[in-house]
Enzyme design. Structure first.
Site, PDB file in Angstrom:
ATOM      1  N   ALA A 166      40.573  12.756  11.163  1.00 41.88           N
ATOM      2  CA  ALA A 166      41.380  13.695  11.947  1.00 41.88           C
ATOM      3  C   ALA A 166      40.468  14.863  12.305  1.00 41.88           C
ATOM      4  O   ALA A 166      39.796  15.404  11.419  1.00 41.88           O
ATOM      5  CB  ALA A 166      42.580  14.173  11.140  1.00 41.88           C
ATOM      6  N   VAL A 171      37.875  14.591   7.475  1.00 43.62           N
ATOM      7  CA  VAL A 171      37.921  15.632   8.505  1.00 43.62           C
ATOM      8  C   VAL A 171      36.755  15.438   9.473  1.00 43.62           C
ATOM      9  O   VAL A 171      35.601  15.328   9.056  1.00 43.62           O
ATOM     10  CB  VAL A 171      37.855  17.029   7.867  1.00 43.62           C
ATOM     11  CG1 VAL A 171      37.773  18.121   8.943  1.00 43.62           C
ATOM     12  CG2 VAL A 171      39.067  17.245   6.962  1.00 43.62           C
ATOM     13  N   LYS A 172      37.084  15.373  10.762  1.00 42.03           N
ATOM     14  CA  LYS A 172      36.033  15.228  11.782  1.00 42.03           C
ATOM     15  C   LYS A 172      35.634  16.613  12.283  1.00 42.03           C
ATOM     16  O   LYS A 172      36.493  17.415  12.648  1.00 42.03           O
ATOM     17  CB  LYS A 172      36.566  14.427  12.969  1.00 42.03           C
ATOM     18  CG  LYS A 172      35.989  13.042  13.135  1.00 42.03           C
ATOM     19  CD  LYS A 172      36.449  12.433  14.452  1.00 42.03           C
ATOM     20  CE  LYS A 172      35.946  11.029  14.629  1.00 42.03           C
ATOM     21  NZ  LYS A 172      36.355  10.453  15.923  1.00 42.03           N
ATOM     22  N   VAL A 173      34.317  16.852  12.280  1.00 36.98           N
ATOM     23  CA  VAL A 173      33.803  18.100  12.861  1.00 36.98           C
ATOM     24  C   VAL A 173      32.735  17.737  13.891  1.00 36.98           C
ATOM     25  O   VAL A 173      32.010  16.749  13.713  1.00 36.98           O
ATOM     26  CB  VAL A 173      33.205  19.047  11.792  1.00 36.98           C
ATOM     27  CG1 VAL A 173      34.250  19.504  10.803  1.00 36.98           C
ATOM     28  CG2 VAL A 173      32.014  18.406  11.079  1.00 36.98           C
TER      29      VAL A 173
END
Ligand code: G3P
Length: 219
Positions: A56, A82-84
């Site tokens: 996400a 977590v996508k960054v």
């Protein structure tokens, strides 16, 4: 090789789960927008049916808000990754989130230099976008080959997650190079099993079988 599904569409995911091919899911703001439903509801729904990592993506670009968004997204379920984005602030956020034992998928990677930084920042996954490199005339899978070599040279634990996969060829080339994961649009998965000789051979088997007048199950 692990297969992640590159979609935010629950129905597409549910259709493929019985195959055992769904080792995880990746989403991004465009896939969430395309799906059209509330982001939190969508990610929580996916996490409730997929036990593997579910990516996400944050939408903030500043470090402090990336961290807040990342911790909030991670609170949805234990399998949220977590996508960054691969930016200076994204790399800092990656390091900070990893120190909180949150899985991080560093996305929008287009160079070996970027991939090296993501591994040094402790990323769980790096997402090189092969299709978009092809779009500008490069050979996207060459980047996969180089990242796999680089990571092996220094025993980095970051998993190479091939993204922007547009074809069976992208997947096969990446697997020959030793990528850990490929995130696949459902349409690519459905292309994997299709072969004209399989269809032709099955038809011949069934035509010959029908001539015997037999059936496998007792009548
Ligand atoms: O996982 C990234 C993917 O969704 C982007 O694919 O085809 O828009 O480059 P594409």
């Amino acid at each position: 090789m692990k297969f992640f599904l590159d979609t935010a569409n629950i129905e597409e995911i549910e259709e493929l789960i019985p195959t055992g091919f769904v080792d995880g899911v990746t989403t991004n703001p465009s896939l969430i927008a395309k799906n059209g439903d509330d982001m939190a509801k969508t990610i929580k729904s996916i996490c409730s049916i997929v036990s593997g990592p579910v990516s996400a993506e944050v939408t903030a670009t500043d470090y402090e808000t990336m961290l807040k968004e990342g911790e909030y997204l991670a609170s949805f379920a234990k399998n949220v990754a977590v996508k960054v984005p691969l930016t200076f602030n994204g790399l800092k956020a990656c390091k900070a989130l990893r120190e909180k034992n949150i899985m991080v998928n560093v996305t929008l990677c287009f160079s070996e230099a970027q991939a090296l930084l993501a591994a040094k920042a402790g990323a769980t996954f790096i997402s090189p976008f092969v299709g978009r490199l092809d779009d500008i005339g490069e050979k996207g899978t060459d980047l996969i080959k180089n990242i796999v070599v680089m990571y092996k040279n220094y025993n980095f634990k970051t998993e190479v997650l091939v993204a922007s996969v547009r074809s069976v060829e992208h997947l096969i080339e990446s697997s020959l190079m030793g990528a850990d994961v490929a995130t696949l649009p459902p349409k690519v998965i459905h292309e994997l099993y299709n072969h004209p000789l399989t269809d032709k051979g099955l038809k011949a088997f069934l035509d010959d079988w029908s001539k015997t007048g037999q059936s496998i199950l007792p009548k």
